[in-house]
Design an enzyme around this catalytic site. Sequence first.
Site, PDB file in Angstrom:
ATOM      1  N   GLY A  12       0.791  -1.357  -0.181  1.00 13.01           N
ATOM      2  CA  GLY A  12       0.100   0.321  -0.158  1.00 13.01           C
ATOM      3  C   GLY A  12       0.678   1.070  -0.070  1.00 13.01           C
ATOM      4  O   GLY A  12       2.689   0.928  -0.387  1.00 13.01           O
ATOM      5  N   TYR A  46      -8.343   1.244  -1.466  1.00 14.84           N
ATOM      6  CA  TYR A  46      -9.778   1.942  -0.751  1.00 14.84           C
ATOM      7  C   TYR A  46     -10.483   3.016  -0.650  1.00 14.84           C
ATOM      8  O   TYR A  46     -11.652   3.590  -0.097  1.00 14.84           O
ATOM      9  CB  TYR A  46     -10.787   0.732   0.175  1.00 14.84           C
ATOM     10  CG  TYR A  46     -10.742  -0.986  -0.838  1.00 14.84           C
ATOM     11  CD1 TYR A  46     -11.938  -0.905  -1.442  1.00 14.84           C
ATOM     12  CD2 TYR A  46      -9.434  -1.381  -1.039  1.00 14.84           C
ATOM     13  CE1 TYR A  46     -12.289  -1.979  -2.244  1.00 14.84           C
ATOM     14  CE2 TYR A  46      -9.478  -2.363  -1.751  1.00 14.84           C
ATOM     15  CZ  TYR A  46     -10.622  -3.001  -2.616  1.00 14.84           C
ATOM     16  OH  TYR A  46     -10.924  -3.692  -3.396  1.00 14.84           O
ATOM     17  N   GLN A  48     -11.108   6.517  -0.022  1.00 13.95           N
ATOM     18  CA  GLN A  48     -11.880   7.273  -0.980  1.00 13.95           C
ATOM     19  C   GLN A  48     -11.755   8.650  -0.906  1.00 13.95           C
ATOM     20  O   GLN A  48     -11.551   9.796  -1.333  1.00 13.95           O
ATOM     21  CB  GLN A  48     -13.741   7.108  -0.611  1.00 13.95           C
ATOM     22  CG  GLN A  48     -13.772   5.575  -0.366  1.00 13.95           C
ATOM     23  CD  GLN A  48     -15.938   5.859  -0.612  1.00 13.95           C
ATOM     24  OE1 GLN A  48     -16.519   6.555   0.154  1.00 13.95           O
ATOM     25  NE2 GLN A  48     -15.463   4.224  -0.644  1.00 13.95           N
ATOM     26  N   GLY A  49     -11.953   9.389   0.877  1.00 11.21           N
ATOM     27  CA  GLY A  49     -12.424  11.035   1.256  1.00 11.21           C
ATOM     28  C   GLY A  49     -11.185  11.448   0.439  1.00 11.21           C
ATOM     29  O   GLY A  49     -11.385  12.186   0.036  1.00 11.21           O
ATOM     30  N   GLY A  50      -9.225  11.048   1.312  1.00  7.34           N
ATOM     31  CA  GLY A  50      -8.474  11.330   0.852  1.00  7.34           C
ATOM     32  C   GLY A  50      -7.683  11.877   1.371  1.00  7.34           C
ATOM     33  O   GLY A  50      -7.126  10.699   2.301  1.00  7.34           O
ATOM     34  N   GLU A 116     -13.496  16.839   6.627  1.00  2.61           N
ATOM     35  CA  GLU A 116     -14.116  16.057   7.280  1.00  2.61           C
ATOM     36  C   GLU A 116     -14.319  15.684   8.826  1.00  2.61           C
ATOM     37  O   GLU A 116     -13.767  17.039   9.447  1.00  2.61           O
ATOM     38  CB  GLU A 116     -13.127  14.231   7.103  1.00  2.61           C
ATOM     39  CG  GLU A 116     -13.752  13.725   5.199  1.00  2.61           C
ATOM     40  CD  GLU A 116     -12.602  12.388   4.941  1.00  2.61           C
ATOM     41  OE1 GLU A 116     -12.867  11.630   5.854  1.00  2.61           O
ATOM     42  OE2 GLU A 116     -11.353  12.655   4.298  1.00  2.61           O
ATOM     43  N   HIS A 244     -16.010   2.893  11.204  1.00  3.97           N
ATOM     44  CA  HIS A 244     -16.544   4.360  10.729  1.00  3.97           C
ATOM     45  C   HIS A 244     -18.290   4.387  10.475  1.00  3.97           C
ATOM     46  O   HIS A 244     -18.887   3.079  10.643  1.00  3.97           O
ATOM     47  CB  HIS A 244     -15.473   3.661   9.218  1.00  3.97           C
ATOM     48  CG  HIS A 244     -15.606   5.390   8.193  1.00  3.97           C
ATOM     49  ND1 HIS A 244     -17.334   5.879   7.557  1.00  3.97           N
ATOM     50  CD2 HIS A 244     -14.822   5.858   7.664  1.00  3.97           C
ATOM     51  CE1 HIS A 244     -17.136   6.922   6.913  1.00  3.97           C
ATOM     52  NE2 HIS A 244     -16.014   6.554   7.129  1.00  3.97           N
ATOM     53  N   ARG A 291     -14.552  10.838  14.662  1.00  4.69           N
ATOM     54  CA  ARG A 291     -15.630   9.435  14.463  1.00  4.69           C
ATOM     55  C   ARG A 291     -16.489   8.443  15.923  1.00  4.69           C
ATOM     56  O   ARG A 291     -17.288   8.000  15.086  1.00  4.69           O
ATOM     57  CB  ARG A 291     -15.055   8.671  13.781  1.00  4.69           C
ATOM     58  CG  ARG A 291     -14.538   8.415  12.084  1.00  4.69           C
ATOM     59  CD  ARG A 291     -13.693   8.220  11.811  1.00  4.69           C
ATOM     60  NE  ARG A 291     -13.255   8.014  10.275  1.00  4.69           N
ATOM     61  CZ  ARG A 291     -12.649   7.733   9.534  1.00  4.69           C
ATOM     62  NH1 ARG A 291     -11.872   7.784   9.547  1.00  4.69           N
ATOM     63  NH2 ARG A 291     -12.845   9.158   8.162  1.00  4.69           N
ATOM     64  N   HIS A 353     -13.025  -0.691  10.913  1.00  4.11           N
ATOM     65  CA  HIS A 353     -12.295   0.667   9.554  1.00  4.11           C
ATOM     66  C   HIS A 353     -10.872   0.490   9.563  1.00  4.11           C
ATOM     67  O   HIS A 353     -10.410   0.528   8.832  1.00  4.11           O
ATOM     68  CB  HIS A 353     -13.007   1.794   9.781  1.00  4.11           C
ATOM     69  CG  HIS A 353     -13.041   2.502   8.497  1.00  4.11           C
ATOM     70  ND1 HIS A 353     -13.275   2.983   7.227  1.00  4.11           N
ATOM     71  CD2 HIS A 353     -12.038   4.109   8.516  1.00  4.11           C
ATOM     72  CE1 HIS A 353     -12.224   3.570   6.252  1.00  4.11           C
ATOM     73  NE2 HIS A 353     -11.910   4.756   6.947  1.00  4.11           N
ATOM     74  N   ARG A 388      -8.483   7.892  15.150  1.00  8.73           N
ATOM     75  CA  ARG A 388      -7.557   8.941  14.491  1.00  8.73           C
ATOM     76  C   ARG A 388      -8.881   9.650  13.668  1.00  8.73           C
ATOM     77  O   ARG A 388      -9.855   9.501  13.674  1.00  8.73           O
ATOM     78  CB  ARG A 388      -7.482   7.592  13.566  1.00  8.73           C
ATOM     79  CG  ARG A 388      -6.984   8.504  12.051  1.00  8.73           C
ATOM     80  CD  ARG A 388      -6.044   7.028  11.118  1.00  8.73           C
ATOM     81  NE  ARG A 388      -7.418   6.734  10.849  1.00  8.73           N
ATOM     82  CZ  ARG A 388      -8.046   6.879   9.619  1.00  8.73           C
ATOM     83  NH1 ARG A 388      -7.726   7.552   8.836  1.00  8.73           N
ATOM     84  NH2 ARG A 388      -8.793   6.228   9.010  1.00  8.73           N
ATOM     85  N   SER A 393      -4.522   9.113   7.264  1.00  7.65           N
ATOM     86  CA  SER A 393      -3.977   6.675   7.479  1.00  7.65           C
ATOM     87  C   SER A 393      -3.493   7.371   6.550  1.00  7.65           C
ATOM     88  O   SER A 393      -1.823   6.444   6.662  1.00  7.65           O
ATOM     89  CB  SER A 393      -4.933   6.058   7.953  1.00  7.65           C
ATOM     90  OG  SER A 393      -5.182   6.183   7.054  1.00  7.65           O
TER      91      SER A 393
HETATM   92  C1  SIN Z   1     -14.079   7.818   4.428  1.00  6.28           C
HETATM   93  O1  SIN Z   1     -13.355   8.682   3.016  1.00  6.28           O
HETATM   94  O2  SIN Z   1     -14.661   8.914   5.314  1.00  6.28           O
HETATM   95  C2  SIN Z   1     -12.441   7.727   5.400  1.00  6.28           C
HETATM   96  C3  SIN Z   1     -10.987   8.487   5.020  1.00  6.28           C
HETATM   97  C4  SIN Z   1     -10.531   7.967   6.524  1.00  6.28           C
HETATM   98  O3  SIN Z   1     -10.248   6.637   7.192  1.00  6.28           O
HETATM   99  O4  SIN Z   1      -9.441   8.641   6.977  1.00  6.28           O
END
Ligand code: SIN
Length: 534
Positions: A12, A46, A48-50, A116, A244, A291, A353, A388, A393
């Site tokens: 990764g 996987y 998504q958010g960034g 976020e 998550h 979270r 998550h 976190r 990450s």
């Molecule tokens: C998400 O896109 O909600 C996940 C982002 C993350 O786990 O930091």
Amino acid sequence: MNRTDVLIIGCGIAGATAALRLARNPERHITVVTRARDPHESNTRYAQGGIVGRGNDDAPAILANDIIAAGAGVTSPEAARILAEEGPPLLHEVLEQTARVAFDQDASGQPLFTTEAAHSRRRILHVGDSTGNAIMNGLITALNECPNVTVESEMTAVDLITFPHHSRDPLDNYRAIACHGAYMFDRQERTVHRYLAGATVLATGGLGRIYRNTTNPPGARGDGLAMANRAGARIANAEYVQFHPTALAVPGAEGFLISEAVRGEGGILITPEGKPFMADYAPEWKDLAPRDVAARAIHHEMERNGYSYVLLDIASRMSAEAIRERFPNIYEQCHKAGIDITRDPIPVVPAAHYFCGGVLVDEWGWSNIESLYAIGEISCTGVHGANRLASTSLLEGLVWGNRAATRIEESLNQGDALRTEFDNVPSWDESGLVADADPALIQGDMQTIQNIMWHYVGLVRSAERLSRAIRELRHLWNEIETFYRTTKLDDGLIGLRNAVEVALIVAQAARHNRQSRGCHYRQDSAVSEGDRLI
Ligand code: SIN
């Protein structure tokens, strides 16, 4: 048999970054192994958010403060400082320049930052809602351009080669534990090879798959953590498994992540009756609460009212066109599952998550075992504390991938090269084993582990639940160990053995820690200052 300067297990963002950094020295040979058929396949893919960058009104100290606040009192301030200072410049150097990842920009070429949960600034860079996929494409292309990096797929690590454990040399019994590589199961040939290395790096990702509901891909079964534990590595913060808040809750598409960026762009959580509820739990942050708070609020609403999901509404907050443009992957996957997110709210539930604990490492990713490093999700740098902060990450993978590589390069330069021979390391012995692994047993045992973890070591824990989990997991551990010792090796069997081992590690850490904090919530704990209970 394979000899290499550096063996990196996992491909990764953390493993790939370490490999790219080490590859700058043409004298080094680096071997990256992954159990996946396609090296692009990893937890990173996987995301998504960034990934956290540096917004215009931002500064390292502001980011570090947000990381520390989200971490609920357990974050190492030094690790947060390192991440906040080194992360954004490395993002530019490794991802934008070397891997040529094109993060979204506005018409004038300025980065399009999103936000976020628990971020005080808009600072998250993204590539639509498939950031991890874009990053992996760029990193693998860059690795393929390095003549001194070999990427081998379909190789499952079985165990680390550690002295004195595997040594034939009696003097090794008097030495500290050192790692000299790993036994690797070749999934094509179905044989085990010895890989000897001057330094070994675990970059195997997390363990979400030990839970029934998870956003993680099938490889996230704690392989690296289990191997490190068997070798004698110190593990820390294992009770902090992050859930998550929003995984898709549609039969057949469970676990698909609905990015927190959906709430970052204005999405709100509502009950099936249409009532927003996050202000009741987090008046300051509301839908962008940390979270742990958001996941427990959803759990609480579900349990109290007997809902099997809650809803995430973006349709009434953004135009259909804007939704399709900003979240093409989520739009597509939900559409396949029968939900049109431009019109309907999305059914969501929390899911395992991210593992905030891991192999305890120093600021260079170095474990307590000589020549063994851990980076990315499998490691515990202390940066994530008890919870976190979103989108840190990938940045941690970059920073500690780079740091571990720097430390390894220094130690190899100082003559810390491979100090053993194949003669010293016994080859894998499967003689006498004739039985193939029964897939029904593997699947059945795996489901049992996932159910135990979900019900008893999940979002809400108690001494009674945790004790029950440990008793059942111990029994299973014994069964699986016998199964493992009497059966021909197989990727599923290796994963099952690791899964039960890491499940026990998490459950025991959770039972040991009676204080609710961050994503470890004990319903039987006394409330104390700093806890964020709902
Ligand atoms: C998400 O896109 O909600 C996940 C982002 C993350 O786990 O930091």
